[in-house]
Design a protein around this motif. Structure first.
Motif, short mmCIF file in Angstrom:
data_model
loop_
_atom_site.label_atom_id
_atom_site.label_comp_id
_atom_site.label_asym_id
_atom_site.label_seq_id
_atom_site.Cartn_x
_atom_site.Cartn_y
_atom_site.Cartn_z
N PHE A 199 0.86 -1.18 0.00
CA PHE A 199 0.00 0.00 0.00
C PHE A 199 0.89 1.23 0.00
N PRO A 200 0.74 2.14 -0.97
CA PRO A 200 1.57 3.35 -0.99
C PRO A 200 1.37 4.19 0.27
N PRO A 201 2.24 5.16 0.52
CA PRO A 201 2.16 5.96 1.74
C PRO A 201 0.81 6.66 1.90
N LEU A 202 0.35 6.74 3.15
CA LEU A 202 -0.88 7.48 3.45
C LEU A 202 -0.62 8.98 3.32
N VAL A 203 -1.54 9.68 2.67
CA VAL A 203 -1.45 11.14 2.56
C VAL A 203 -2.79 11.74 2.97
N GLN A 204 -2.76 12.99 3.38
CA GLN A 204 -3.96 13.70 3.83
C GLN A 204 -4.48 14.63 2.73
N PRO A 205 -5.79 14.90 2.72
CA PRO A 205 -6.33 15.89 1.78
C PRO A 205 -5.63 17.23 1.95
N GLY A 206 -5.37 17.88 0.82
CA GLY A 206 -4.67 19.15 0.82
C GLY A 206 -3.24 19.04 0.35
N GLU A 207 -2.72 17.81 0.31
CA GLU A 207 -1.33 17.63 -0.15
C GLU A 207 -1.27 17.70 -1.66
N LYS A 208 -0.17 18.24 -2.17
CA LYS A 208 0.04 18.30 -3.62
C LYS A 208 0.38 16.89 -4.11
N LEU A 209 -0.33 16.44 -5.16
CA LEU A 209 -0.07 15.13 -5.73
C LEU A 209 0.99 15.22 -6.82
N GLY A 210 0.83 16.16 -7.75
CA GLY A 210 1.80 16.33 -8.81
C GLY A 210 1.16 16.87 -10.07
N PRO A 211 1.98 17.25 -11.05
CA PRO A 211 1.45 17.80 -12.30
C PRO A 211 0.91 16.71 -13.22
N LEU A 212 -0.06 17.09 -14.04
CA LEU A 212 -0.57 16.20 -15.07
C LEU A 212 0.53 15.90 -16.07
N LEU A 213 0.75 14.62 -16.34
CA LEU A 213 1.75 14.20 -17.33
C LEU A 213 1.11 14.23 -18.72
N LYS A 214 1.16 15.42 -19.30
CA LYS A 214 0.43 15.62 -20.57
C LYS A 214 0.97 14.76 -21.70
N ASP A 215 2.26 14.41 -21.64
CA ASP A 215 2.84 13.62 -22.73
C ASP A 215 2.29 12.20 -22.77
N ARG A 216 1.62 11.77 -21.71
CA ARG A 216 0.97 10.45 -21.73
C ARG A 216 -0.29 10.45 -22.59
N PHE A 217 -0.80 11.64 -22.91
CA PHE A 217 -2.06 11.75 -23.65
C PHE A 217 -1.86 12.70 -24.84
N PRO A 218 -0.98 12.33 -25.78
CA PRO A 218 -0.59 13.25 -26.85
C PRO A 218 -1.72 13.63 -27.80
N GLU A 219 -2.79 12.84 -27.84
CA GLU A 219 -3.88 13.13 -28.77
C GLU A 219 -4.81 14.23 -28.26
N TYR A 220 -4.58 14.71 -27.02
CA TYR A 220 -5.44 15.74 -26.45
C TYR A 220 -4.64 17.01 -26.18
N ASP A 221 -5.30 18.16 -26.38
CA ASP A 221 -4.73 19.46 -26.03
C ASP A 221 -5.15 19.78 -24.60
N LEU A 222 -4.25 19.63 -23.65
CA LEU A 222 -4.60 19.69 -22.23
C LEU A 222 -4.00 20.93 -21.57
N PRO A 223 -4.66 21.42 -20.53
CA PRO A 223 -4.12 22.56 -19.79
C PRO A 223 -2.98 22.13 -18.88
N ASP A 224 -2.19 23.09 -18.46
CA ASP A 224 -1.27 22.82 -17.35
C ASP A 224 -2.13 22.56 -16.12
N CYS A 225 -1.86 21.47 -15.46
CA CYS A 225 -2.77 21.05 -14.38
C CYS A 225 -1.97 20.48 -13.21
N GLU A 226 -2.15 21.07 -12.05
CA GLU A 226 -1.53 20.57 -10.83
C GLU A 226 -2.59 19.83 -10.02
N PHE A 227 -2.34 18.53 -9.79
CA PHE A 227 -3.31 17.74 -9.02
C PHE A 227 -3.04 17.87 -7.52
#
Length: 490
Positions: A199-227
């Motif tokens: 089981f990966p580490p426990l995290v609490q709501p409010g923590e930064k997860l990371g940026p959207l890896l847009k290169d995984r979805f090259p067929e879409y024009d995606l915004p810069d997105c911080e999860f």
């Protein structure tokens, strides 16, 4: 700053953009899609690839609207999980909690470790589909190949950002976290032949997860997105999105499930809480959602599915208004209503077995469902007061069910307390509020709830005079009689 709530329920998902404008939270739905499980080779599965694709489509729609930089958070239903191997690939399709594989698993496990011990460790109610029981029935060869076990929203976040975490509010529903140690319980993991590092580490709501890896979805024009990590269990987000203040308020998150409870600073694991099957799910900002699971709008959703003529939910309410209420007494919390082949027939069979009038029309069926849900809610409120030794003097109903003014009024009548209905999009609101707090636009949850109160109108319902005690006694008498009959026939 614009924020995107990715809110996925059992029957549909949507992406909603939220921004603070003129002191209010302004929300706009940008993408909606269907969800559901289907049967394959005798097992019910979710289509997780479909959900991931629809999230990406929704983010592309966000970019089309001119939002080039956003934050995002994901919430879904609880308990279901994904098995990931060493290469980061999914080992099998995602089994739905409504599958029957865990029908008798509580009994199996309670022979190995007592229910009292499990409750003392976890504080979590006993539901046949909890992750503890699903993993017990999982194929052992798959678990041996598993590097990470991820709950559904954590898996979707992993696919989008590449980071694997275990969000705490959702993880608590697994019935695997030790409420004192605030981590996975060693004895329960040993019971399942699992290791903590799966089981990966426990995290609490409010923590930064990371940026959207847009290169995984090259067929879409995606915004810069911080999860950001939000309350990824939809109920955790819904309660964060409930404008309750001070003492004495309770909540009813009304959707496919109805979750009725209070927000507590400490877990409540008394004998009475255990006997009444109340749960201590973890909430945002180190709170606990002390609540009861009630079958909820699932019943009327399934009634709708099995009627020859399609009815939307507002039409059900109008038809139910034409029918005298409280003509049948049915305990929809019984397992037989969890996933019957035909909900209409199951309701009618229950009435035959208990020698009650059999509802046949859409209005009669809807009135039957709404009447009994109101009674179940009222009983749960009284139980809640007894367990906590606190008076519930007002109930906030949030979620889609808060739009059902007939059920709201029935709930006020049966519980004899004021009902405050709204916001109907509380889950998305709570998701957004956690992102807004994480982004520093408001300071804390109390401020966030004040923003919610200012942004969304609420309807108030007060009780009418009726013989509520007699109705509740009739409900309990029939429910107990049927239980006794079933026990004698075993």
């Amino acid at each position: 700053m614009a924020h995107v709530a990715i809110d996925i329920g059992a029957s549909s998902g949507r992406l909603i953009i939220g921004e603070i404008r003129n002191g209010k939270l302004d929300m706009k739905e940008v993408h909606r899609f269907a969800n559901g499980f289907s049967k394959k080779n005798g097992t019910y599965y979710w289509d997780i690839n479909h959900l991931l694709t629809e999230i990406v489509k929704g983010l592309a729609e966000t970019k089309k609207l001119g939002f080039t930089s956003v934050t995002a958070g994901i919430d879904t239903w609880a308990v279901d999980y994904v098995l990931i191997d060493e290469q980061g690939e999914r080992l099998q399709e995602v089994v739905s909690y409504r599958d029957s594989r865990t029908e008798h698993t509580i009994e199996k496990i309670s022979k190995l470790i007592s229910k009292e011990t499990i409750y003392e460790k976890t504080g979590i109610q006993f539901l046949s589909f909890n992750t503890l029981y699903q993993l017990y029935e999982e194929k052992k060869e798959l678990l041996e190949q598993t590097k990470h076990i991820l709950l559904v929203p954590d898996y979707l976040g992993y696919c989008l950002t590449g980071r694997a975490v275990t969000e705490a509010t959702n993880a608590s529903t697994m019935q695997l976290l030790n409420i004192q140690e605030q981590d996975f319980d060693k004895d329960l993991l040993h019971l399942l032949s699992l290791k903590r590092e799966q089981f990966p580490p426990l995290v609490q709501p409010g923590e930064k997860l990371g940026p959207l890896l847009k290169d995984r979805f090259p067929e879409y024009d995606l915004p810069d997105c911080e999860f950001f990590v939000v309350g990824s269990h939809d109920t955790a987000s819904a309660i964060a999105g409930t404008p309750g203040f001070g003492e004495g308020w309770g909540y009813l998150s009304s959707g496919t499930w109805s979750l009725l409870g209070i927000e507590s600073a400490k877990p409540i694991t008394t004998k009475l809480a255990y006997e009444d099957n109340y749960t201590n799910e973890w909430g945002v900002f180190n709170t606990y959602r002390f609540l009861k699971n009630i079958m909820g709008m699932w019943v009327i959703q399934e009634v709708r599915r099995h009627l020859p003529q399609d009815y939307n939910f507002s039409k059900f309410v109008e038809e139910a208004k034409k029918v005298k209420p409280y003509q049948q007494f049915i305990n929809f919390n019984e397992d037989r209503f969890l996933n019957p082949a035909n909900m209409v027939e199951e309701i009618q069979n229950y009435c035959r077995e208990t020698k009650q009038p059999i509802p046949t029309t859409a209005g009669e069926l809807a009135a039957c469902v709404f009447s009994n849900l109101a009674i179940i809610y009222a009983i749960a409120i009284k139980d809640l007061e007894e367990i906590t030794n606190k008076k519930i003097d007002r109930l906030h109903i949030v979620g889609g069910g808060s739009n059902n003014y007939l059920l709201n009024q029935m709930t006020a009548d049966m519980s004899d307390i004021p009902i405050y209905a709204g916001p109907s999009e509380a889950t998305a609101v709570g998701n957004l509020i956690m992102q807004i707090i994480a982004a520093g636009e408001v300071s804390n949850l109390a401020e966030g709830r004040k923003l919610i109160e200012q942004s969304f109108p609420m309807q108030t319902f007060h009780s009418n005079s009726l013989n509520r005690e007699k109705l509740i006694q009739s409900f309990q008498s029939i429910s107990n009689r049927l239980k006794l009959t079933l026990k004698e026939s075993e």
